[in-house]
Design a protein around this motif. Sequence first.
Motif, PDB file in Angstrom:
ATOM      1  N   ALA A   1       0.835  -1.207   0.000  1.00 49.16           N
ATOM      2  CA  ALA A   1       0.000   0.000   0.000  1.00 49.16           C
ATOM      3  C   ALA A   1       0.871   1.259   0.000  1.00 49.16           C
ATOM      4  O   ALA A   1       0.561   2.247  -0.674  1.00 49.16           O
ATOM      5  CB  ALA A   1      -0.925  -0.012   1.218  1.00 49.16           C
ATOM      6  N   ALA A   2       1.984   1.218   0.764  1.00 51.02           N
ATOM      7  CA  ALA A   2       2.896   2.363   0.816  1.00 51.02           C
ATOM      8  C   ALA A   2       3.539   2.611  -0.543  1.00 51.02           C
ATOM      9  O   ALA A   2       3.658   3.764  -0.985  1.00 51.02           O
ATOM     10  CB  ALA A   2       3.963   2.111   1.878  1.00 51.02           C
ATOM     11  N   TRP A   3       3.955   1.556  -1.214  1.00 55.62           N
ATOM     12  CA  TRP A   3       4.544   1.700  -2.543  1.00 55.62           C
ATOM     13  C   TRP A   3       3.538   2.319  -3.517  1.00 55.62           C
ATOM     14  O   TRP A   3       3.877   3.222  -4.295  1.00 55.62           O
ATOM     15  CB  TRP A   3       5.004   0.338  -3.068  1.00 55.62           C
ATOM     16  CG  TRP A   3       6.410  -0.005  -2.701  1.00 55.62           C
ATOM     17  CD1 TRP A   3       6.845  -0.646  -1.576  1.00 55.62           C
ATOM     18  CD2 TRP A   3       7.581   0.303  -3.464  1.00 55.62           C
ATOM     19  NE1 TRP A   3       8.208  -0.763  -1.586  1.00 55.62           N
ATOM     20  CE2 TRP A   3       8.697  -0.196  -2.734  1.00 55.62           C
ATOM     21  CE3 TRP A   3       7.811   0.937  -4.682  1.00 55.62           C
ATOM     22  CZ2 TRP A   3      10.000  -0.061  -3.191  1.00 55.62           C
ATOM     23  CZ3 TRP A   3       9.116   1.061  -5.143  1.00 55.62           C
ATOM     24  CH2 TRP A   3      10.187   0.561  -4.393  1.00 55.62           C
ATOM     25  N   MET A   4       2.311   1.826  -3.470  1.00 61.60           N
ATOM     26  CA  MET A   4       1.289   2.322  -4.392  1.00 61.60           C
ATOM     27  C   MET A   4       0.963   3.783  -4.116  1.00 61.60           C
ATOM     28  O   MET A   4       0.696   4.557  -5.038  1.00 61.60           O
ATOM     29  CB  MET A   4       0.030   1.459  -4.281  1.00 61.60           C
ATOM     30  CG  MET A   4       0.219   0.025  -4.746  1.00 61.60           C
ATOM     31  SD  MET A   4      -1.266  -0.993  -4.520  1.00 61.60           S
ATOM     32  CE  MET A   4      -2.341  -0.252  -5.741  1.00 61.60           C
ATOM     33  N   SER A   5       1.019   4.173  -2.837  1.00 58.25           N
ATOM     34  CA  SER A   5       0.675   5.539  -2.457  1.00 58.25           C
ATOM     35  C   SER A   5       1.789   6.519  -2.769  1.00 58.25           C
ATOM     36  O   SER A   5       1.578   7.529  -3.451  1.00 58.25           O
ATOM     37  CB  SER A   5       0.325   5.593  -0.966  1.00 58.25           C
ATOM     38  OG  SER A   5       0.069   6.913  -0.555  1.00 58.25           O
TER      39      SER A   5
ATOM     40  N   ILE B   1      -1.153   2.201   5.700  1.00 61.06           N
ATOM     41  CA  ILE B   1      -0.094   3.176   5.455  1.00 61.06           C
ATOM     42  C   ILE B   1       0.393   3.772   6.767  1.00 61.06           C
ATOM     43  O   ILE B   1       1.605   3.969   6.973  1.00 61.06           O
ATOM     44  CB  ILE B   1      -0.585   4.274   4.497  1.00 61.06           C
ATOM     45  CG1 ILE B   1      -0.861   3.669   3.116  1.00 61.06           C
ATOM     46  CG2 ILE B   1       0.452   5.397   4.381  1.00 61.06           C
ATOM     47  CD1 ILE B   1      -1.459   4.640   2.120  1.00 61.06           C
ATOM     48  N   ALA B   2      -0.529   4.032   7.688  1.00 58.69           N
ATOM     49  CA  ALA B   2      -0.142   4.556   8.996  1.00 58.69           C
ATOM     50  C   ALA B   2       0.728   3.552   9.744  1.00 58.69           C
ATOM     51  O   ALA B   2       1.696   3.919  10.425  1.00 58.69           O
ATOM     52  CB  ALA B   2      -1.392   4.877   9.817  1.00 58.69           C
ATOM     53  N   SER B   3       0.397   2.260   9.598  1.00 62.49           N
ATOM     54  CA  SER B   3       1.190   1.213  10.243  1.00 62.49           C
ATOM     55  C   SER B   3       2.597   1.149   9.649  1.00 62.49           C
ATOM     56  O   SER B   3       3.590   0.989  10.368  1.00 62.49           O
ATOM     57  CB  SER B   3       0.498  -0.148  10.074  1.00 62.49           C
ATOM     58  OG  SER B   3       1.306  -1.200  10.561  1.00 62.49           O
ATOM     59  N   ALA B   4       2.708   1.291   8.330  1.00 65.70           N
ATOM     60  CA  ALA B   4       4.022   1.274   7.669  1.00 65.70           C
ATOM     61  C   ALA B   4       4.875   2.444   8.138  1.00 65.70           C
ATOM     62  O   ALA B   4       6.083   2.309   8.363  1.00 65.70           O
ATOM     63  CB  ALA B   4       3.844   1.311   6.152  1.00 65.70           C
ATOM     64  N   GLN B   5       4.248   3.604   8.311  1.00 68.69           N
ATOM     65  CA  GLN B   5       4.976   4.779   8.799  1.00 68.69           C
ATOM     66  C   GLN B   5       5.442   4.558  10.235  1.00 68.69           C
ATOM     67  O   GLN B   5       6.579   4.878  10.589  1.00 68.69           O
ATOM     68  CB  GLN B   5       4.087   6.017   8.723  1.00 68.69           C
ATOM     69  CG  GLN B   5       3.834   6.491   7.304  1.00 68.69           C
ATOM     70  CD  GLN B   5       2.889   7.674   7.272  1.00 68.69           C
ATOM     71  OE1 GLN B   5       1.792   7.623   7.802  1.00 68.69           O
ATOM     72  NE2 GLN B   5       3.315   8.753   6.644  1.00 68.69           N
ATOM     73  N   LYS B   6       4.581   4.015  11.079  1.00 67.40           N
ATOM     74  CA  LYS B   6       4.913   3.775  12.486  1.00 67.40           C
ATOM     75  C   LYS B   6       6.064   2.789  12.624  1.00 67.40           C
ATOM     76  O   LYS B   6       6.899   2.900  13.523  1.00 67.40           O
ATOM     77  CB  LYS B   6       3.686   3.267  13.229  1.00 67.40           C
ATOM     78  CG  LYS B   6       3.871   3.158  14.735  1.00 67.40           C
ATOM     79  CD  LYS B   6       2.582   2.780  15.436  1.00 67.40           C
ATOM     80  CE  LYS B   6       2.769   2.719  16.943  1.00 67.40           C
ATOM     81  NZ  LYS B   6       1.495   2.349  17.640  1.00 67.40           N
ATOM     82  N   GLN B   7       6.123   1.806  11.726  1.00 66.79           N
ATOM     83  CA  GLN B   7       7.192   0.802  11.772  1.00 66.79           C
ATOM     84  C   GLN B   7       8.495   1.303  11.152  1.00 66.79           C
ATOM     85  O   GLN B   7       9.494   0.588  11.150  1.00 66.79           O
ATOM     86  CB  GLN B   7       6.749  -0.466  11.037  1.00 66.79           C
ATOM     87  CG  GLN B   7       5.591  -1.201  11.684  1.00 66.79           C
ATOM     88  CD  GLN B   7       5.204  -2.437  10.891  1.00 66.79           C
ATOM     89  OE1 GLN B   7       6.013  -3.366  10.728  1.00 66.79           O
ATOM     90  NE2 GLN B   7       3.987  -2.456  10.371  1.00 66.79           N
TER      91      GLN B   7
ATOM     92  N   GLU C   1      18.838   5.768  11.516  1.00 66.18           N
ATOM     93  CA  GLU C   1      17.466   5.259  11.464  1.00 66.18           C
ATOM     94  C   GLU C   1      16.691   5.868  10.301  1.00 66.18           C
ATOM     95  O   GLU C   1      15.814   5.235   9.718  1.00 66.18           O
ATOM     96  CB  GLU C   1      16.747   5.560  12.779  1.00 66.18           C
ATOM     97  CG  GLU C   1      17.249   4.727  13.958  1.00 66.18           C
ATOM     98  CD  GLU C   1      16.631   5.146  15.271  1.00 66.18           C
ATOM     99  OE1 GLU C   1      15.976   6.221  15.316  1.00 66.18           O
ATOM    100  OE2 GLU C   1      16.788   4.405  16.267  1.00 66.18           O
ATOM    101  N   ALA C   2      17.025   7.114   9.953  1.00 68.96           N
ATOM    102  CA  ALA C   2      16.320   7.807   8.872  1.00 68.96           C
ATOM    103  C   ALA C   2      16.951   7.557   7.506  1.00 68.96           C
ATOM    104  O   ALA C   2      16.405   7.968   6.482  1.00 68.96           O
ATOM    105  CB  ALA C   2      16.297   9.310   9.152  1.00 68.96           C
ATOM    106  N   MET C   3      18.069   6.890   7.480  1.00 63.93           N
ATOM    107  CA  MET C   3      18.838   6.725   6.246  1.00 63.93           C
ATOM    108  C   MET C   3      18.248   5.644   5.339  1.00 63.93           C
ATOM    109  O   MET C   3      17.914   4.551   5.795  1.00 63.93           O
ATOM    110  CB  MET C   3      20.274   6.351   6.632  1.00 63.93           C
ATOM    111  CG  MET C   3      21.240   6.306   5.482  1.00 63.93           C
ATOM    112  SD  MET C   3      22.918   5.980   6.129  1.00 63.93           S
ATOM    113  CE  MET C   3      23.805   5.750   4.588  1.00 63.93           C
TER     114      MET C   3
END
Length: 326
Positions: free
Chosen positions: A14-18, A43-49, A130-132
């Motif tokens: 879902a994140a890839w598609m968005s 998508i919110a779950s993917a961001q949280k992880q 972590e952000a890399m």
Amino acid sequence: MSEQDWTTSLAVRAAWMSFIGRSTQGEIAARLGVSPAKVHRLIASAQKQGLIKFYVDARPNECLELESHLAQELGISNCFIAPDVSASSEQSPFASVASFAGQYLHSLLSGGSVDRIGVGMGRTLKAMVEAMPRLQRSDLEIISISGSLTRRLSANPYDVVQQLQSTVGGEAYYLPVPYLAESTEERDTFLAQRAVQDLLSKARSADLFVVGIGSVEEEGHLIQRRLVSRDESKELAKSTACSDICGRFVDINGKESSVSLNQKAVGLHYKDIQQARVIAVAGGEGKATATLAATRTGAITDLIIDEGIAKELASLLQQSRQPELC
């Protein structure tokens, strides 16, 4: 596949598609056979992880103008300022600078000109890694330039060697000693070890160094993580020291302060890396004075800071440059 793995996989799709496919939540819902509300949760779950990394390929004009001014004033090659993004007290104070620094380091390592990198420690560096974005550099050597352990000989939570290796690949080398020894005698014992000497020799020849800048405020990570004793903390508070770079405590003029801790550091001295490219990353409140002091050591070539530090730093440079700033 477990239900949790299936949900995570669906969230990633879902994140890839968005974000890559630019599809709407309605389009994603139709494609995946779920409701739009389910897509939002995925998508919110993917961001949280932490599965989604954001990068904005521009910075406000105010930041760009201040970058040029600070680079000239500080006598460094580059200064980069990450814009202020704080909207609530719950947001990490390192989010903006970590995002920019992570992308910047990724671009340097992607170029292939860096085969060996020496890294320091600290909360901002941890957030940066972590952000890399992930990268595959199986040929890269990653070496700790400061002790990778606490005085209790447990893993230092702010040593980022293993974390960086898992992000970019390559081979990681730990410095199997504390960041700060208990005494000068203990420091000498650690430095006499052949393995430590070999690692420090390897670290000195790194193509690039990335270091953090520590403050000596009470909330500083050295005190929080009990890397220094209560008596050493009191000694720091009474001294002219206002910055920690590579385990050495310096005053506002970039000169080593006369504190006992400067005889206990186990790792490369900032003077050992003065002829190399050294990127210093600093974020969070109360770091402006420490950053100014660190740049005056002459060891830093590239500085990455957040907008809050940048504005305070510019103000400090307009004031008297007397030691009382500490």
